[in-house]
Write an enzyme that holds these catalytic residues in place. Sequence first.
Site, PDB file in Angstrom:
ATOM      1  CE  LYS A  71      -2.180   0.821   3.811  1.00 54.17           C
ATOM      2  NZ  LYS A  71      -1.598  -0.472   4.254  1.00 54.17           N
ATOM      3  CB  THR A  73       5.324   0.079  -2.480  1.00 55.69           C
ATOM      4  OG1 THR A  73       6.021  -0.420  -1.183  1.00 55.69           O
ATOM      5  CG2 THR A  73       6.145   0.114  -3.731  1.00 55.69           C
ATOM      6  NE  ARG A  94      -0.451   4.945   7.604  1.00 58.97           N
ATOM      7  CZ  ARG A  94      -0.697   3.861   7.696  1.00 58.97           C
ATOM      8  NH1 ARG A  94      -1.179   3.380   8.814  1.00 58.97           N
ATOM      9  NH2 ARG A  94      -0.356   2.986   6.967  1.00 58.97           N
ATOM     10  CE  LYS A 105       3.131  -2.535   8.450  1.00 61.68           C
ATOM     11  NZ  LYS A 105       4.100  -1.728   7.617  1.00 61.68           N
ATOM     12  CB  ALA A 273      -5.736   1.379  10.530  1.00 63.42           C
ATOM     13  CG  PHE A 301      -3.420  -2.900   9.091  1.00 63.44           C
ATOM     14  CD1 PHE A 301      -2.399  -3.764   8.525  1.00 63.44           C
ATOM     15  CD2 PHE A 301      -3.583  -2.227  10.418  1.00 63.44           C
ATOM     16  CE1 PHE A 301      -1.162  -3.699   9.590  1.00 63.44           C
ATOM     17  CE2 PHE A 301      -2.252  -2.268  11.436  1.00 63.44           C
ATOM     18  CZ  PHE A 301      -1.303  -3.138  10.674  1.00 63.44           C
ATOM     19  CG  PHE A 381       4.772  -9.422  -6.022  1.00 64.82           C
ATOM     20  CD1 PHE A 381       5.706  -9.777  -4.861  1.00 64.82           C
ATOM     21  CD2 PHE A 381       3.769  -8.530  -5.477  1.00 64.82           C
ATOM     22  CE1 PHE A 381       5.673  -9.064  -3.583  1.00 64.82           C
ATOM     23  CE2 PHE A 381       3.785  -7.815  -4.390  1.00 64.82           C
ATOM     24  CZ  PHE A 381       4.580  -8.454  -3.509  1.00 64.82           C
ATOM     25  CD1 TRP A 409       8.767  -3.073  -4.551  1.00 66.06           C
ATOM     26  CD2 TRP A 409       9.894  -4.016  -6.096  1.00 66.06           C
ATOM     27  NE1 TRP A 409       9.958  -3.610  -3.649  1.00 66.06           N
ATOM     28  CE2 TRP A 409      10.680  -4.167  -4.676  1.00 66.06           C
ATOM     29  CE3 TRP A 409      10.549  -4.346  -7.096  1.00 66.06           C
ATOM     30  CZ2 TRP A 409      11.857  -4.899  -4.698  1.00 66.06           C
ATOM     31  CZ3 TRP A 409      11.815  -5.394  -7.075  1.00 66.06           C
ATOM     32  CH2 TRP A 409      12.209  -5.480  -5.580  1.00 66.06           C
TER      33      TRP A 409
END
Length: 554
Positions: A71, A73, A94, A105, A273, A301, A381, A409
């Site tokens: 998210k 990224t 954030r 994480k 969140a 999230f 990916f 990415w």
Amino acid sequence: MLTDIEIARAAARKNIAEIAARLDIGAGDILPYGHDKAKISRDFIAGLDGAPPGRLILVTAINPTPAGEGKTTTTVGLGDALNRIGKRATVCIREASLGPNFGMKGGAAGGGRAQVVPMEDMNLHFTGDFHAITSAHNLLAAMIDNHIHWGNALDIDLRRVTWRRVMDMNDRVLRDIVLGLGGPANGTPREGGFDITVASEVMAILCLASDLADLQDRLGRIIVARTRDGRPVTARALQADGAMTVLLRDALLPNLVQTLENNPALVHGGPFANIAHGCNSVIATRTALALSDYVVTEAGFGADLGAEKFLNIKCRKAGLAPSAVVLVATVRALKMNGGVAKSDLGTENVAAVRAGAVNLTRHIENLRLFGVPLVVAINHFATDTDAEIAAVSDICDGLGVRAILCRHWAEGGAGAEALAREVVRLAAEPSDFTTLYPDEMPLWDKIGTIARRIYRADHVEAPPAVRKQLDDWQADHGHLPVCMAKTQYSFSADPAALGAPSGFTLPIREVRLAAGAGFVVAICGDVMTMPGLPREPAANRIGLDADGNVEGLF
């Protein structure tokens, strides 16, 4: 292949004054923290009142899995892409908590060619905002116990002190503790505990405050305890709000940094969140909107948590309205929702993609309840196959939503230009943004509305004490929105229930009143406001190399 941190270290960063100039912020209007990060001055922000607002774009995602959704990224990649196609765009994300960085994480600055830098600083102490929040929160806690120690003129009932302490680290043994042991000189013994800093009401207040005066007013309204006859005791009654505001004076200012492509990013406010509202600060978002054509922000999230709170709490309280929503999904995550083990995600499995897409479908249905134009971003990916990507696109087409394959990415902003063009198109369409429930709806009904319409629960249950607490708050605080604290991994309170569970009962274990922030927290199931470290914490792998560079953090 280069790692995220190797890519970040190789980036050609510009002096932060050059990044500020791209937003027409003068060198005298920033407060530099070194050469590559700065705070925007209070006077400059105050002078933006009445500036024409840009368009607000929300990036959210399906429920997180160990496979990753990307998210942040995608947020960064989209911001870079909008700038590439000639739009003036700013990213608003954030700040990172130390707890998950040393837990499991990892970093929170994007990845690959779509990152915000300086990555190491952002994931560690940054500009000290979280430390200031921790100090302000714990100052209030100390003043409560000091007031009790010196005679308790406010007649605080020691059994009804609700203000816990905080620290920005995962530490399960501090969840419930006994304070004041060791005799009269050490205070009065009572039960207490710690939450993680991001779950602090002070964090929420900083994220929702519009200026210093609003910040102090909100801090003063914090309810910390009840008297022996049941009256609320506030931070203002303890005369703590002024000193807390002093500690938070600089922390309230948004932090300016840059993406790998030297585009501006404002990094400010708390994550999580699942146990907080998990949004970038209102002051950062408003500042960016006054300076940009487009502001790309994220909510934590999955959309059942972050987006729901962004739309029902932040937008409601700040008078904001998003022009478009980007829902991020990955083939890998959909396969996990379809029952595939993480070790088998590299093998093509179209059937699992289609089975797991029920999670994506649910989020699309939910976001449509808010009336904002929507696009799905398929975060690519290398293991994704053409057939798997086509399956996701077909499912979205069947729902009337466009899905766009994004390669930010690997390619940076160039890999998200198609998404940027679709966002520009959607943002020009009429938006019928609406919140999920009205202010006047009773608190219990607000909880039930979220549970049934967003999570698809059949029933909501709570102990009699919780129902009574909500009833007691209804007269004075019934107009407030609800902040659900729930596992991020599932629509239900069971983290193992992947996909799109329905027909379950949502258990409400506890409710907390955040009168200063302006919402009521409903804690569901077993979710904890002070996380613990995993069996093998990331801290085991973190250290410095021979050149003094951080290793193992990312």
